[in-house]
Design a protein around this motif. Sequence first.
Motif, short mmCIF file in Angstrom:
data_model
loop_
_atom_site.label_atom_id
_atom_site.label_comp_id
_atom_site.label_asym_id
_atom_site.label_seq_id
_atom_site.Cartn_x
_atom_site.Cartn_y
_atom_site.Cartn_z
N UNK A 14 -36.64 34.92 -3.95
CA UNK A 14 -36.31 34.03 -4.93
C UNK A 14 -35.71 34.72 -6.06
N UNK A 15 -36.32 35.94 -6.67
CA UNK A 15 -35.78 36.74 -7.71
C UNK A 15 -34.23 37.26 -7.45
N UNK A 16 -34.08 37.66 -5.91
CA UNK A 16 -32.95 38.35 -5.86
C UNK A 16 -31.60 37.19 -5.77
N UNK A 17 -32.23 35.98 -5.12
CA UNK A 17 -31.06 34.91 -5.11
C UNK A 17 -30.98 34.47 -6.27
N UNK A 18 -31.99 34.31 -7.17
CA UNK A 18 -31.78 33.65 -8.56
C UNK A 18 -30.97 34.40 -9.48
N UNK A 19 -31.04 35.76 -9.60
CA UNK A 19 -30.44 36.79 -10.44
C UNK A 19 -28.91 36.91 -9.80
N UNK A 20 -28.64 36.76 -8.65
CA UNK A 20 -27.17 36.91 -8.14
C UNK A 20 -26.65 35.53 -8.19
N UNK A 21 -27.37 34.77 -8.67
CA UNK A 21 -26.72 33.19 -8.88
C UNK A 21 -26.14 32.60 -7.61
N UNK A 22 -26.94 32.57 -6.52
CA UNK A 22 -26.85 32.09 -5.29
C UNK A 22 -26.28 30.84 -5.07
N UNK A 23 -25.70 30.29 -4.07
CA UNK A 23 -25.31 28.85 -3.65
C UNK A 23 -26.47 28.20 -3.29
N UNK A 24 -26.58 26.87 -2.91
CA UNK A 24 -27.40 26.07 -2.37
C UNK A 24 -27.54 26.65 -0.92
N UNK A 30 -31.79 32.12 2.87
CA UNK A 30 -32.51 33.33 2.59
C UNK A 30 -33.93 32.61 2.58
N UNK A 31 -34.19 31.53 2.17
CA UNK A 31 -35.75 31.01 2.09
C UNK A 31 -35.97 30.59 3.77
N UNK A 32 -34.81 30.29 4.40
CA UNK A 32 -35.00 29.76 5.78
C UNK A 32 -35.47 31.07 6.59
N UNK A 33 -34.86 32.29 6.36
CA UNK A 33 -35.13 33.57 7.02
C UNK A 33 -36.76 33.81 6.85
N UNK A 62 -36.82 20.34 4.00
CA UNK A 62 -36.49 20.93 2.56
C UNK A 62 -35.50 21.65 2.48
N UNK A 63 -35.17 22.67 3.24
CA UNK A 63 -34.28 23.43 3.25
C UNK A 63 -32.87 22.99 3.79
N UNK A 64 -33.19 21.96 4.65
CA UNK A 64 -31.87 21.36 5.06
C UNK A 64 -31.00 20.52 3.84
N UNK A 65 -32.13 19.86 3.09
CA UNK A 65 -31.94 19.22 2.05
C UNK A 65 -31.00 20.03 0.95
N UNK A 66 -31.67 21.01 0.98
CA UNK A 66 -30.78 22.15 -0.24
C UNK A 66 -29.64 22.47 0.13
N UNK A 67 -29.41 22.87 1.57
CA UNK A 67 -27.95 23.14 1.98
C UNK A 67 -27.15 22.24 1.62
N UNK A 73 -19.58 15.79 -1.55
CA UNK A 73 -19.88 14.49 -1.77
C UNK A 73 -21.17 14.19 -1.85
N UNK A 74 -22.13 14.95 -1.14
CA UNK A 74 -23.49 14.77 -1.16
C UNK A 74 -23.91 14.94 -2.67
N UNK A 75 -23.51 16.43 -3.04
CA UNK A 75 -24.08 16.80 -4.28
C UNK A 75 -23.40 15.92 -5.38
N UNK A 76 -22.35 15.31 -5.42
CA UNK A 76 -21.79 14.58 -6.29
C UNK A 76 -22.71 13.10 -6.46
N UNK A 77 -23.11 12.55 -5.56
CA UNK A 77 -23.81 11.27 -5.18
C UNK A 77 -25.19 11.62 -5.80
#
Length: 841
Positions: A14-24, A30-33, A62-67, A73-77
């Motif tokens: 989580x720290x690595x993904x957060x610092x690197x500003x990872x996309x959804x 990453x969390x799925x692995x 939950x991970x699918x929802x994050x992806x 379009x999903x993100x916008x709505x």
Amino acid sequence: MALILLLITLIAVALALGIWRASPWQWAAGLGLVALAWQCGAFHGGLHAPHFGFLGLLTWLGLAGLAALSVAEVRRKVLVQPAFKLVRNILPKVSDTEQQALDAGTVGFDAEIFSGTPDWLKLRAIPPIVLTPEERAFLDGPTEQLCAMVDHWQIRHAERRMPTEIWDFVKAHGFLGMLISKEHGGLGFSAQAQSLILGKIASRSPDVVTIVMVPNSLGPGELIEKYGTDEQKHHFLPRLAQGLEVPCFSLTGPTSGSDAATMRDIGYVTKGEHEGREVVGIRLSWDKRYITLGPEATLVGLAFRLFDPDKVLGDTEDIGITVALIPATHPGVNIGRRHLPSGAAFPNGPNWGTDVFIPMEWVIGGQAMVGNGWRMLMECLSAGRAISLPSSATAGAKAMLRVTTAYARIRRQFGLPIARMEGVDEPLARLVETAYVNEAARAVTAAMVSRGERPSVISALMKYQTTEKLRRAVNDAFDIHGGRAICDGPSNYLQSAYQLVPVGITVEGANILTRTLITFAQGALRSHPYLYKEVQAVQDTDTKRGLAAFEDALLGHISFSISNIAGAFFHNITLGLFGEVPDRADGLETIYRQLSRASRNFALVADLTVATLGGGLKVKQKITGRLADALSEIYLLCCVLKRFEDDGRPEPDRAIVAFAAANGLHRFEEALRGTVENFPNPVVRVLLRVLVFPFGRHYYPAPDALGSRIVRLVTEPGPVRDRLTRDIYISDDPDDATGLLEVTLKKVVAAEEAEKKLERAIRSGTVRRYHGIDWIAAAADAGSITESEALMLREVETLTARVIAVDHFAPEELEPNYRKVSASSLGHNSRGLPADAEKQM
């Protein structure tokens, strides 16, 4: 054990993904692995086919929802449109004056601090102190001459006004036109040159620098240069540059001080007669006070609110704040008597007018610029506030260091120089730090302005920080000088600074409100990488365009916030060991790392503060004040590092940098701790404690031994002392109070070994030191000192007696200051008129 390994892995990922500003989708992958590894038994010591239970199913959903948020379009709505509506409904409307203040000025290195990841190369790219030969010649020539002319006792005590010869000199040499371009008859000096010139004058006389400062700060000259019509520029600028016109600028009124936008001074568009013809103009009524140069002004710059009830100029009735130029001799203009701000000699007073008609051409910029006054003022103030008071406050601090270290080395008590006493050593170390830090920040900020920036946030923090530091420096100087400081007279070189420090604290935005309302509250909106974009987007009248802009800003803001959370926590649990360091840090790596860490923490706390408090930020002024302090300490310390590099990394100065860094980081932490411990939202308060202070306190004040070390560097003549007090007025005339200090200091240092021999003879009883006994001759006769040493000590004793002497007066010399106030001068209103005078007007 497996759960502990899982938790550690999740935190690391989580720290690595957060610092690197990872996309959804990267977060989901990453969390799925990690989830897949858990379900395959990787954390239990062996691998097997994945086992999906109910919790596993929920995890993958939950991970699918994050992806899915990666799909536009999903993100916008799901996210963007609801957030857009929410922010649009709760965000208070930004007023016109607030909008103009936000639009004024530029964003500089303050944005780097708010980003949490400052780019050190941008700091290094700011030019060092550079003056043209013409500017250096002016600083070393006319400026030096002006300082030498000053008799501050005569000015502030005997005359209590600016002497004619001073006025004549500053006018003749162009001091009033430093800001005006050469094209229009001015000197056209850079902001860096103006800052140093003002500083040198301020180191000699706060009164004299004021009459030079005001025309070169927020005033008619700058406003005309930037916004005036060609006719106004050609007519007024040469006259202002040559001192044929003395300008003042009338902004503050009895009811509109720090809240200048609420001014009650008004004008109405109407027709009237001017020079024998009917013209469109403005009928004005105003009441202003605290106007510096007002009593001597020939040209009055006036800010007022303009209305057009008959809609002569268009469809708008409330046109807004407007700025005009009015000759002081114009019918209806009243120039009042003098105020005495802290008993100062510089001219300051009220002016007013009722139903005064002026032609529209007297508006700065003409009719086209009506209603733009607030923007004009804010843009000029963004630059002017970065130069005028910071330069004088910095020079004042350097002057306090120069005279106080000399006095403390000369003055002896208990058989040694008082500079060697720990109780005196402590405030002396503060003086060293203040002089170094203020000059570092002054130089960097002036360089920004010189290259065209108008740093509104930095100028605000510079104004309040440098003047507050000067207040502490003057108090420390007074404490060390003791009775020598409190007895006023021609030889007292501290009293004028002590008197006028409150003026600098009060003007150009009182420090209390500059700290609590402007520096962070405005800075957060202006310097935050995404916040202002979001505000602009939701206020866009084109909803479709606003939504698109909001989406970009919101996604960036979310990524930024997550990065701050992860980055701050990572740097705090690793004690800043991985903070960014530029190339060629040359032994300053630790300070750079801790500044990177501090910036991350500030960005996190600032971001959550704005997100949590929103529109209520303005009323939480203790919170915003502390965050302003935290921002200031990071900026000032960044400037310290740049100064050290620009000065060529002189080895003795490393101790001063280390001292300033330790104290600056400690003050930063105290400001941040105060914010966190008093945060109004308890959930955010607990979260910030965990993220920012996982191991408790980070920083401690500089150790006493380091303070003693830097004091030794400046209590005797040498390059360190000269470098810390560069570009102030330094006299070597023994008939001048400060020149006497310089001469005596050199003699005292040269006689140090002889002085030690004499002290040993006195302590052993060989020599007695009492009135009526020539103890120097006795020591020479006893063989304790040589004849040449005796001659040296006699000279030192004579000079020292002059240094520590205080002035005294016959009663008749002071009689004018004891005259009773006449009845006719009592009961004046804000204009300086007798209380019943208004009834007769």
